[in-house]
Design an enzyme around this catalytic site. Sequence first.
Site, PDB file in Angstrom:
ATOM      1  N   GLU A 161       0.660  -1.588   0.054  1.00  7.47           N
ATOM      2  CA  GLU A 161       0.539   0.257   0.211  1.00  7.47           C
ATOM      3  C   GLU A 161       1.041   1.221   0.129  1.00  7.47           C
ATOM      4  OE1 GLU A 161      -3.059  -0.470  -0.960  1.00  7.47           O
ATOM      5  OE2 GLU A 161      -3.797  -2.344  -0.190  1.00  7.47           O
ATOM      6  N   GLY A 162       0.453   2.155  -0.397  1.00  6.49           N
ATOM      7  CA  GLY A 162       1.244   3.846  -0.276  1.00  6.49           C
ATOM      8  C   GLY A 162       0.620   4.413   0.044  1.00  6.49           C
ATOM      9  N   PHE A 163       1.660   5.579   0.436  1.00  9.51           N
ATOM     10  CA  PHE A 163       1.562   6.494   1.187  1.00  9.51           C
ATOM     11  C   PHE A 163       0.284   7.296   1.152  1.00  9.51           C
ATOM     12  CE2 PHE A 163       3.221  10.795   2.523  1.00  9.51           C
ATOM     13  CZ  PHE A 163       3.952  10.617   3.883  1.00  9.51           C
ATOM     14  N   HIS A 209      -2.480  17.691 -10.009  1.00  5.84           N
ATOM     15  CA  HIS A 209      -1.588  16.179  -9.976  1.00  5.84           C
ATOM     16  C   HIS A 209      -1.551  15.046 -11.472  1.00  5.84           C
ATOM     17  CE1 HIS A 209      -1.769  12.272  -7.893  1.00  5.84           C
ATOM     18  NE2 HIS A 209      -0.717  13.319  -8.083  1.00  5.84           N
ATOM     19  N   LEU A 210      -1.016  15.278 -11.374  1.00  5.86           N
ATOM     20  CA  LEU A 210      -0.668  15.125 -12.415  1.00  5.86           C
ATOM     21  C   LEU A 210      -0.318  13.632 -12.429  1.00  5.86           C
ATOM     22  CD1 LEU A 210      -0.821  15.400 -15.700  1.00  5.86           C
ATOM     23  CD2 LEU A 210       2.004  16.028 -15.678  1.00  5.86           C
ATOM     24  N   ARG A 211      -0.806  12.498 -12.183  1.00  5.29           N
ATOM     25  CA  ARG A 211      -0.302  11.235 -11.247  1.00  5.29           C
ATOM     26  C   ARG A 211       0.083  10.005 -12.633  1.00  5.29           C
ATOM     27  NH1 ARG A 211       2.193   7.220  -9.813  1.00  5.29           N
ATOM     28  NH2 ARG A 211       0.294   6.000  -7.765  1.00  5.29           N
ATOM     29  N   ASP A 244       4.630  19.076  -2.282  1.00  4.41           N
ATOM     30  CA  ASP A 244       4.262  19.229  -3.466  1.00  4.41           C
ATOM     31  C   ASP A 244       2.440  19.197  -3.075  1.00  4.41           C
ATOM     32  OD1 ASP A 244       5.442  19.018  -5.687  1.00  4.41           O
ATOM     33  OD2 ASP A 244       5.137  16.960  -5.994  1.00  4.41           O
ATOM     34  N   THR A 263      -5.649   8.447  -4.458  1.00  8.34           N
ATOM     35  CA  THR A 263      -5.401   9.054  -2.391  1.00  8.34           C
ATOM     36  C   THR A 263      -4.576   9.947  -2.710  1.00  8.34           C
ATOM     37  OG1 THR A 263      -3.351   6.961  -2.615  1.00  8.34           O
ATOM     38  CG2 THR A 263      -5.740   6.214  -1.832  1.00  8.34           C
ATOM     39  N   PHE A 264      -3.566  10.459  -3.800  1.00  4.89           N
ATOM     40  CA  PHE A 264      -2.420  11.263  -3.152  1.00  4.89           C
ATOM     41  C   PHE A 264      -3.512  13.026  -3.139  1.00  4.89           C
ATOM     42  CE2 PHE A 264       0.456  14.972  -4.870  1.00  4.89           C
ATOM     43  CZ  PHE A 264       1.299  14.675  -4.270  1.00  4.89           C
TER      44      PHE A 264
HETATM   45  O1  GFB Z   1       0.570   8.353  -2.675  1.00  6.66           O
HETATM   46  P1  GFB Z   1       0.251   7.121  -2.914  1.00  6.66           P
HETATM   47  O2  GFB Z   1      -0.383   5.924  -2.340  1.00  6.66           O
HETATM   48  O3  GFB Z   1      -1.329   7.984  -3.824  1.00  6.66           O
HETATM   49  O4  GFB Z   1       1.219   6.112  -3.643  1.00  6.66           O
HETATM   50  P2  GFB Z   1      -1.893   7.213  -5.258  1.00  6.66           P
HETATM   51  C1  GFB Z   1       1.684   7.738  -4.864  1.00  6.66           C
HETATM   52  C2  GFB Z   1       2.891   8.355  -4.128  1.00  6.66           C
HETATM   53  O5  GFB Z   1       3.645   8.280  -5.325  1.00  6.66           O
HETATM   54  C3  GFB Z   1       2.919   9.553  -3.168  1.00  6.66           C
HETATM   55  C4  GFB Z   1       4.668   8.906  -5.210  1.00  6.66           C
HETATM   56  O6  GFB Z   1       3.212   8.640  -1.955  1.00  6.66           O
HETATM   57  C5  GFB Z   1       4.400   9.588  -3.913  1.00  6.66           C
HETATM   58  O7  GFB Z   1       5.628   9.136  -3.346  1.00  6.66           O
HETATM   59  N1  GFB Z   1       3.966  10.492  -6.079  1.00  6.66           N
HETATM   60  C6  GFB Z   1       2.191  10.550  -7.034  1.00  6.66           C
HETATM   61  C7  GFB Z   1       4.092  11.477  -6.065  1.00  6.66           C
HETATM   62  N2  GFB Z   1       2.255  10.996  -7.184  1.00  6.66           N
HETATM   63  C8  GFB Z   1       3.524  12.694  -6.443  1.00  6.66           C
HETATM   64  C9  GFB Z   1       3.243  13.635  -6.540  1.00  6.66           C
HETATM   65  O8  GFB Z   1       2.922  14.521  -7.572  1.00  6.66           O
HETATM   66  N3  GFB Z   1       4.354  14.497  -6.203  1.00  6.66           N
HETATM   67  C10 GFB Z   1       5.859  13.878  -5.245  1.00  6.66           C
HETATM   68  N4  GFB Z   1       5.972  14.024  -4.918  1.00  6.66           N
HETATM   69  N5  GFB Z   1       5.350  12.385  -5.775  1.00  6.66           N
HETATM   70  C11 GFB Z   1      -1.954   4.680  -5.554  1.00  6.66           C
HETATM   71  C12 GFB Z   1      -0.727   2.846  -4.671  1.00  6.66           C
HETATM   72  O9  GFB Z   1      -1.363   5.768  -5.655  1.00  6.66           O
HETATM   73  O10 GFB Z   1      -1.230   3.603  -7.142  1.00  6.66           O
HETATM   74  C13 GFB Z   1      -1.245   2.337  -5.045  1.00  6.66           C
HETATM   75  O11 GFB Z   1      -1.549   3.648  -3.648  1.00  6.66           O
HETATM   76  C14 GFB Z   1      -1.500   1.692  -6.409  1.00  6.66           C
HETATM   77  O12 GFB Z   1      -0.441   1.105  -4.566  1.00  6.66           O
HETATM   78  C15 GFB Z   1      -1.810   2.736  -7.693  1.00  6.66           C
HETATM   79  O13 GFB Z   1      -0.093   1.609  -7.231  1.00  6.66           O
HETATM   80  C16 GFB Z   1      -1.614   2.118  -8.279  1.00  6.66           C
HETATM   81  O14 GFB Z   1      -3.153   6.831  -5.154  1.00  6.66           O
HETATM   82  O15 GFB Z   1      -1.776   7.524  -6.176  1.00  6.66           O
END
Ligand code: GFB
Length: 431
Positions: free
Chosen positions: A52-54, A290-292, A371, A388-389
């Site tokens: 799981e992510g942050f 937020h450009l994921r 960010d 979730t970011f």
């Molecule tokens: O936080 P997070 O769970 O959000 O995972 P999602 C994304 C991680 O990628 C962040 C980096 O904690 C950062 O380390 N990251 C993403 C970014 N966007 C940014 C940004 O705009 N700036 C910076 N500095 N870092 C889910 C994951 O991600 O996406 C799942 O939790 C899975 O495991 C899924 O990979 C596809 O909800 O976006």
Amino acid sequence: MFTSLVIFSGCYMISAEDMADKDVFQTSNQPPLQFGQAKEPRYLLYDVNPGEGFNLRRDVYIRVANLVKVLNEDEPWILVLPPWGRLYHWQTRELGAQIKIPWSTFFDLESLRKHIPVIEFEDYLKVIGKPVIGEVYYLQSYKEGWDKWEEKMDIRECIDKPRYQQDENGKWRGPFFYYDEVYAEKFACMSAQSYAVSMKPFLMKNTTARSVFLDRAEALIHGMFSEWSAEYWTARRSMRFSRELRDIGDAFREKYLRSNDKKDRTELKDWTNMKRKHGDALGGPYLAVHLRRKDYLHAHSKQVPTLKNAAKQIKKFLIPYDVQRVFVATDAPDEEFFEFVQKFKKTKIYRFEPTKEILEKYKDGGVAIIDQWICAHARVFVGTYVSTFTFRIHEEREILGFSQESTYNRLCGSEEDDKECEQPTKWSISY
Ligand code: GFB
């Protein structure tokens, strides 16, 4: 008292109404424990599925924090904050293994403590004096599956080979946040379909150790303390970023985006006294997006636009919100970011680039928070589908008092038409 409590063969089901009654639970096979007058605090530890992510982890904190909150209505429990480490997305090579990161690197512990008692894992080890955890419960689903949702929990055989193994001295060894010396005295798998707060009776009456560790805590759901409840938001509001990270983000806003709290009407107060209405905040004169990218290009290929299409969508917001600057939070590699920048002619595009010192001190997690903080202060924010970011930015903007129109926008996939491109759910703050 026992209206909707069903007990059979060591398994119980309990409803939300029952949970409101803190005395309702009694297991079938253990008498309730007796406590003396002055109770020693007990410690609750938890961890989350390593994949799981942050930002999902931040959500799990809220669930567990509310469990600790309700536990403290009856006896003192302290939440031990799980050190951050080796997250899949934290890949900056120069930083090496990003493990054993304390919560104070990212969050303001004094602020968390205004909600519940918390300590860092290293402090827990100091207090206990030995690298030991009393009881570990590894949460898992039910092997037989389920056909209707009902709350229940059972000690069961482990479904998968557990991450914990007993050594020759009977100590349970496992991945305790990469602290190799740490062990547990007792381990069991627990099948659970449960709200987080419903673990309270189990913890109080069925466990006796000074410390209890719940692994795979993401299995516990918010239930009645969901995003629609004041309890969710109280815990969420206590999750202030560390002062240092906020200062770095604020300095960037001032220097490059002509943005400061006074002008933007985003001044922070002690969260216990802060109550904002939608529209109170104005935000700095910039759009934030937020450009994921990266794994999202595969995970959500239909809902993630091409860079060209993303730029086209962003441009549509600039005139209505009267902004000429765009802040980009992204996990995109530099080449993609520069490609995106080239899609704009007059508009100034910004990205936060950490210095070596900032990166070394605050790691990838800290840069992600900076960010998010900058995005949270923009006049208008455009996020990424189900990220979730992005969700955590929505919440930050709810706390600051932004209008919902300026917050709940997302980039649509290049092929999605307006009907398909559903905009994010509006989670209104409640106090
Ligand atoms: O936080 P997070 O769970 O959000 O995972 P999602 C994304 C991680 O990628 C962040 C980096 O904690 C950062 O380390 N990251 C993403 C970014 N966007 C940014 C940004 O705009 N700036 C910076 N500095 N870092 C889910 C994951 O991600 O996406 C799942 O939790 C899975 O495991 C899924 O990979 C596809 O909800 O976006």
